[in-house]
Design an enzyme around this catalytic site. Structure first.
Site, PDB file in Angstrom:
ATOM      1  CE  LYS A  48      10.865  -9.565   1.544  1.00  0.00           C
ATOM      2  NZ  LYS A  48      11.776  -9.110   0.527  1.00  0.00           N
ATOM      3  CG  ASP A  83       0.057  -3.415  -3.983  1.00  0.00           C
ATOM      4  OD1 ASP A  83      -0.133  -2.878  -5.088  1.00  0.00           O
ATOM      5  OD2 ASP A  83       0.963  -3.080  -3.219  1.00  0.00           O
ATOM      6  CG  ASP A 136      -0.382   1.084  -5.569  1.00  0.00           C
ATOM      7  OD1 ASP A 136      -0.805   2.114  -6.124  1.00  0.00           O
ATOM      8  OD2 ASP A 136       0.814   0.790  -5.503  1.00  0.00           O
TER       9      ASP A 136
END
Length: 360
Positions: A162, A218, A110
């Protein structure tokens, strides 16, 4: 040299386009997504490309066979009986990847960027350890897993998922180069390379990061597909590419296939790609959108942030916006308003759709 491309599964994030063809064959800037990567690998000296596939392998194999002959390389399909994640496919292709001692590339299908494969190879050989991953800078690191590494050597210290507090703004860009020794770490089962393999490699000082220059995206879902197109077209402009279109009514960066026909008094751009055999009637306005092969946009239609599927038709004075995606052979009636809608292949709309939804 060899490369393995993680082609993977169903491409659900890019539906309805992937209901017609596998995601790697969907045209990004008038060329199948996969071909952008394959051509860049060949330019860096790769002669054998392995496609790790778990869905619609026949279609992919026949399309890429043609490209392999054109480029003078070997393309092999490695078919997964069950999805093997991001590391399992390396174990499945172990015999092919370890047939010599040369390092090999691994990449997610991707990704679109300037593909610095030569630089990666040089960097990898210089540090001499098992793995190199390309990293790219992001504005909001808290949305991603970030890579913490030594700025001088590139040696990766750890990965933080994260982060709440700032520890790094560099993320894994989905491009890797490995020495064959890495294969001894991977079992033939569904495995995540990011979660199960990389942390161990980093702990043993066997994994290094190389920072990407230039753009990266992406493009696996429609919004990012359109953003990535804008980045790619801007990159073409910066490189002075002659492929950008400069006809009447064009504003900003626009790519138009030579077989497309554009009527009078149109306004096209910025950031628009128009595919082969597309017909655009008079007075049409298109911004930040992709029109795929054989589509027809009738007079005075207005499109912003849309992807128009193969052989679809948009009616006169129709207005479409907000990441509307039409599958193959969709018909939008005259004077309709369509907002943020995904329309599955072979459907016709005869009424406006003012709220985002999926039309099945």
């Amino acid at each position: 040299m060899k490369a393995l491309i993680l082609v993977g599964g169903y491409g659900t994030r890019l539906r309805p386009l992937t209901l017609t063809k596998p995601k790697p064959l969907v045209e990004f800037c008038n060329k199948p997504m996969l071909l952008h990567q394959v051509e860049a690998l060949v330019e860096a000296g790769v002669t054998h490309i392995i496609l790790a596939v778990s869905y619609r392998a026949e279609m992919l194999e026949s399309a890429m066979k043609v490209e392999a002959e054109k480029l003078g390389i070997k393309i092999t399909v490695s078919l997964e009986e069950e999805p093997l994640g991001t590391a399992g496919p390396l174990a499945l292709a172990r015999v092919l990847l370890s047939s010599d001692n040369d390092p090999f590339f691994v990449l997610n299908s991707d990704i679109i960027c300037d593909f610095p494969f030569r630089e990666m190879l040089s960097f990898h050989k210089n540090h001499g350890r098992q793995g190199t991953i390309a990293v790219t800078r992001v504005e909001e690191p808290s949305k991603y897993g970030v890579v913490v590494f030594d700025k001088e050597s590139g040696n990766i210290k750890r990965f933080v998922e994260k982060p709440i507090e700032f520890v790094s703004n560099k993320i894994n860009a989905g491009l890797y180069i490995f020495s064959p020794a890495v294969l001894s770490r991977i079992e033939l089962r569904p495995t995540s390379i990011e979660k199960e393999i990389f942390p161990h490699m980093a702990a043993e000082k066997d994994l290094f990061a190389m920072e990407l220059k230039g753009f990266w995206m992406d493009v696996g879902q429609p919004k990012d597909f359109l953003t990535g197109m804008g980045m790619y077209l801007n990159s073409l402009k910066q490189k002075g590419a002659t492929s950008l279109y400069s006809g009447p009514g064009v504003c900003g960066n626009v790519l138009v296939d030579p077989t497309a026909k554009i009527g009078q008094d149109c306004r096209i751009g910025p950031n628009v790609t128009i595919g082969p055999d597309v017909i655009i009637d008079d007075g049409v306005c298109i911004k930040q959108s992709v029109v795929l092969q054989g589509a027809r946009i009738r007079s005075h239609a207005w499109l912003k942030t849309c992807i128009i599927g193969w052989r679809s038709t948009v009616g006169q004075w129709a207005r479409m916006e907000n990441v509307t995606v039409l599958g193959e052979d969709v018909n939008i009636g005259d004077e309709l308003y369509v907002n943020g809608v995904k329309v599955l292949p072979h459907k016709s709309l005869t009424e406006s759709v003012p709220d985002p939804q999926i039309i099945m």
